[in-house]
Motif scaffolding. Sequence first.
Motif, short mmCIF file in Angstrom:
data_model
loop_
_atom_site.label_atom_id
_atom_site.label_comp_id
_atom_site.label_asym_id
_atom_site.label_seq_id
_atom_site.Cartn_x
_atom_site.Cartn_y
_atom_site.Cartn_z
N ALA B 92 -0.81 -5.20 7.65
CA ALA B 92 -0.31 -6.45 8.37
C ALA B 92 -1.15 -6.61 9.71
O ALA B 92 -1.84 -5.67 10.26
N ALA B 93 -0.79 -8.00 10.10
CA ALA B 93 -1.42 -8.13 11.49
C ALA B 93 -0.47 -8.00 12.64
O ALA B 93 -0.61 -8.32 13.72
N ASN B 94 0.35 -7.33 12.29
CA ASN B 94 1.53 -6.83 13.32
C ASN B 94 2.13 -5.28 13.03
O ASN B 94 1.88 -5.06 11.79
N ALA B 95 2.83 -4.83 13.83
CA ALA B 95 3.56 -3.65 13.56
C ALA B 95 4.94 -3.77 12.82
O ALA B 95 5.51 -2.89 12.15
N SER B 96 5.45 -4.92 13.17
CA SER B 96 6.86 -5.03 12.80
C SER B 96 7.17 -5.21 11.59
O SER B 96 8.08 -4.67 10.99
N ILE B 97 6.36 -5.91 10.82
CA ILE B 97 6.76 -6.44 9.30
C ILE B 97 6.48 -5.01 8.56
O ILE B 97 7.55 -4.83 7.76
N PRO B 98 5.38 -4.18 8.88
CA PRO B 98 5.31 -2.91 7.83
C PRO B 98 6.54 -2.16 8.42
O PRO B 98 7.26 -1.37 7.46
N ALA B 99 7.06 -2.18 9.73
CA ALA B 99 8.07 -1.34 10.18
C ALA B 99 9.46 -1.74 9.32
O ALA B 99 10.25 -1.01 8.98
N GLU B 100 9.71 -3.01 9.20
CA GLU B 100 10.79 -3.65 8.37
C GLU B 100 10.63 -3.09 6.78
O GLU B 100 11.60 -2.61 6.46
N PHE B 102 9.19 -0.42 5.71
CA PHE B 102 9.45 1.06 5.99
C PHE B 102 11.00 1.37 5.72
O PHE B 102 11.39 2.34 5.26
N ALA B 103 11.61 0.55 6.61
CA ALA B 103 12.98 0.77 6.85
C ALA B 103 13.76 0.33 5.65
O ALA B 103 14.91 0.74 5.43
N GLU B 104 13.26 -0.68 4.78
CA GLU B 104 13.71 -0.77 3.65
C GLU B 104 13.46 0.00 2.43
O GLU B 104 13.69 -0.16 1.43
N LEU B 106 10.53 0.23 1.34
CA LEU B 106 9.56 -0.24 0.57
C LEU B 106 8.29 0.34 0.76
O LEU B 106 7.14 0.12 -0.06
N LEU B 107 8.01 0.97 1.90
CA LEU B 107 6.52 1.34 2.52
C LEU B 107 6.63 2.51 3.02
O LEU B 107 7.69 2.95 3.77
N GLY B 108 5.53 3.47 2.96
CA GLY B 108 5.63 4.61 3.71
C GLY B 108 5.55 4.57 5.26
O GLY B 108 5.23 3.31 5.62
N ARG B 109 5.73 5.41 6.04
CA ARG B 109 5.64 5.24 7.34
C ARG B 109 4.35 4.58 7.79
O ARG B 109 3.34 5.13 7.59
N PRO B 110 4.35 3.38 8.49
CA PRO B 110 3.03 2.79 8.91
C PRO B 110 2.04 3.46 9.84
O PRO B 110 2.59 4.15 10.99
N THR B 111 0.82 3.33 9.59
CA THR B 111 -0.09 3.73 10.73
C THR B 111 -0.73 2.38 11.45
O THR B 111 -1.23 1.62 10.65
N GLU B 112 -0.82 2.51 12.68
CA GLU B 112 -1.32 1.62 13.75
C GLU B 112 -2.96 1.89 13.40
O GLU B 112 -3.55 2.98 13.82
N PHE B 113 -3.76 0.85 13.21
CA PHE B 113 -5.31 1.27 12.85
C PHE B 113 -6.27 0.32 13.69
O PHE B 113 -7.27 0.58 13.77
N ALA B 114 -5.56 -0.82 14.05
CA ALA B 114 -6.61 -1.64 14.71
C ALA B 114 -5.86 -2.42 15.88
O ALA B 114 -4.89 -2.59 15.57
N THR B 115 -6.49 -3.13 16.79
CA THR B 115 -5.93 -3.83 17.69
C THR B 115 -6.94 -5.53 17.79
O THR B 115 -7.90 -5.30 17.09
N ASN B 116 -6.13 -6.30 18.19
CA ASN B 116 -6.94 -7.81 18.10
C ASN B 116 -6.55 -8.37 19.59
O ASN B 116 -5.70 -7.95 20.09
N ALA B 226 -0.75 -0.41 8.81
CA ALA B 226 -0.80 -0.34 7.44
C ALA B 226 -0.12 0.81 6.81
O ALA B 226 0.28 1.77 7.62
N GLY B 227 0.45 0.73 5.87
CA GLY B 227 1.33 1.83 5.12
C GLY B 227 0.93 1.87 3.71
O GLY B 227 0.60 0.72 3.02
N VAL B 228 1.19 2.94 2.79
CA VAL B 228 1.41 2.94 1.59
C VAL B 228 2.50 2.81 0.84
O VAL B 228 3.46 3.08 1.53
N THR B 229 2.39 1.93 -0.13
CA THR B 229 3.80 1.39 -0.64
C THR B 229 4.35 2.49 -1.28
O THR B 229 3.94 3.39 -1.74
N ALA B 230 5.78 2.51 -1.43
CA ALA B 230 6.72 3.69 -1.96
C ALA B 230 6.39 4.05 -3.23
O ALA B 230 6.37 5.14 -3.59
N GLU B 231 5.99 3.15 -4.21
CA GLU B 231 5.81 3.40 -5.51
C GLU B 231 4.39 3.55 -6.10
O GLU B 231 4.16 3.57 -7.17
N THR B 232 3.47 3.77 -5.04
CA THR B 232 2.23 3.71 -5.64
C THR B 232 1.91 4.74 -6.57
O THR B 232 2.26 6.34 -6.22
#
Lengths: 269, 263
Positions: B92-100, B102-104, B106-116, B226-232
């Motif tokens: 994602a283009a921000n950290a908050s949507i993957p964090a949400e 993750f909290a739900e 649906l996603l593994g712990r997100p990794t911050e990989f770039a800035t813009n 970015a994060g790996v989805t829970a059920e991959t």
Amino acid sequence: MSALSRLWFSLAVTIALAVALTFLILPILAIFLDTGPAALIDSLGEETARDALLLSLETTAIALAIIIVVGTPAAYFLASRRFRGRALLTTLIELPLVLPPAAAGIALLAALGPNGIFGAELDALGITLPLETAGVVVALVFVASPFYLRQAQASFAAVDPTIVDASRTLGASEAHTFARILVPTALPGLATGGALALGRALGEFGATLMFAGALQGVTQTVPLAIFDRFARDFDAALALSAVLVAISAAILLATKLLDGPDSLTRAAR
Amino acid sequence: MLTACPVILLRVIGRIAATVLAALALAACGEKEEPTVLDNPDLIVFAAASMTVPLERCAADFPEAGIKLSFAGSDTLAAQIRQGVKPDIFAAANASIPAELFAEGLLGRPTEFATNELVVAVPKGSPVNAVEGLARSDVSIAIGSETAPVGIYARAVIGRLPAKQEDAILANVRSEEPDVSGIIGKLTQGAVDAGFVYVSDVASSAEELRSVALPRELRPDVTYAAGVTAETPEPGAAAAFIGDLLRGGCQEALLDAGFGPAP
């Protein structure tokens, strides 16, 4: 044909129909099952939903008026004149029917956008279409008019030529015959075409987003509002979809009734 | 005129069917001849639209899996995941949507990989040279929708301006686009005079657009996570691709495209 193979065949067509029906109806049913009437009414009370609904009604009404005023005589021309290239012309007019909406949006930008072929001319006239409600109307007319033109042309062609001849023999002008004989006789068909165009215009998404953009109250029609809500509130998106489905179903029902009040039962027989 | 249609239609359907059969036969042969295709899993990557150019460039070079990319606004992609669509990776283009997500769960712990960097993009010949220029009454602006990261960042910037400028700029907003591609399209087609996008988006349309940098005190922190989805079914390969985003070929492609390294 043996009784067994006849049985096999009717079983096959029955299964095919059941599959088709389930596939087509289930998603539409899900819209209504997933959302309650209370949620539906709640969502309609929201300002964004009201703006989108009003804008959709306004733009489709204007688009339909333009389509009928220009499309009726144009369809009459195609139905009443015999000339070289008529079939080609008819096909060209029908082309937007099969054009992907995104391609329609790009085409409109390339023709009428500020950097498009006629961009400078429109600008000189003080006309801006992208990001304006007028741009939405242009997109709707572009994608929806073929539905009307096609149906209107067929309806005019289906009018009994002896009535037209009689009118002409009695000294009525072509314009008079058109207004007093042809249009009233073809009216049910014209109304069906209008309803089909209205249905297509109400659902327009891709060309509107690309050509006109999305802004609440200006260019955000119901389909665009549904897409916008999808990202923030799925239930609200469902509720707005339910409204659009209900309107579209009403339009479809109206076309069936216009086709003749007994066309529903006729189709069933 | 239409009588010939059914015959032509049947012929077309016949041809399509033949093509499909041939393609299937080819695919079947291909699998036998190249067992490596079977060894390498396919990963479906949901990625923010702003990464379209770099990820399309680097995905083919990822050695451990075939990468299938699906681009849209990060908020749209998240909504699809919440509705049960199952990609292997969400970037994602921000950290908050993957964090949400993750909290739900649906996603593994997100990794911050770039800035813009958020900038104001304008056509090359535009007179606008500062964000304050957007408050003039004859300027039309496109921004991201309220839930798209590019729209959230833009609203944050506008919100930090003096109230008078804020109101004037918001009044000039003429389109709220679902993702950066929509904003860039409106800009390159001349439909709007300015738009809030990322500096990397301007870099990919450098022939038509230039960027106006925001003053440091207005600039939001734009971090991609970015994060790996829970059920991959492919957690190993998916984690490896996130590693590639952070320090492999895709990181290089991101840097080339104008992104910054992870914070």
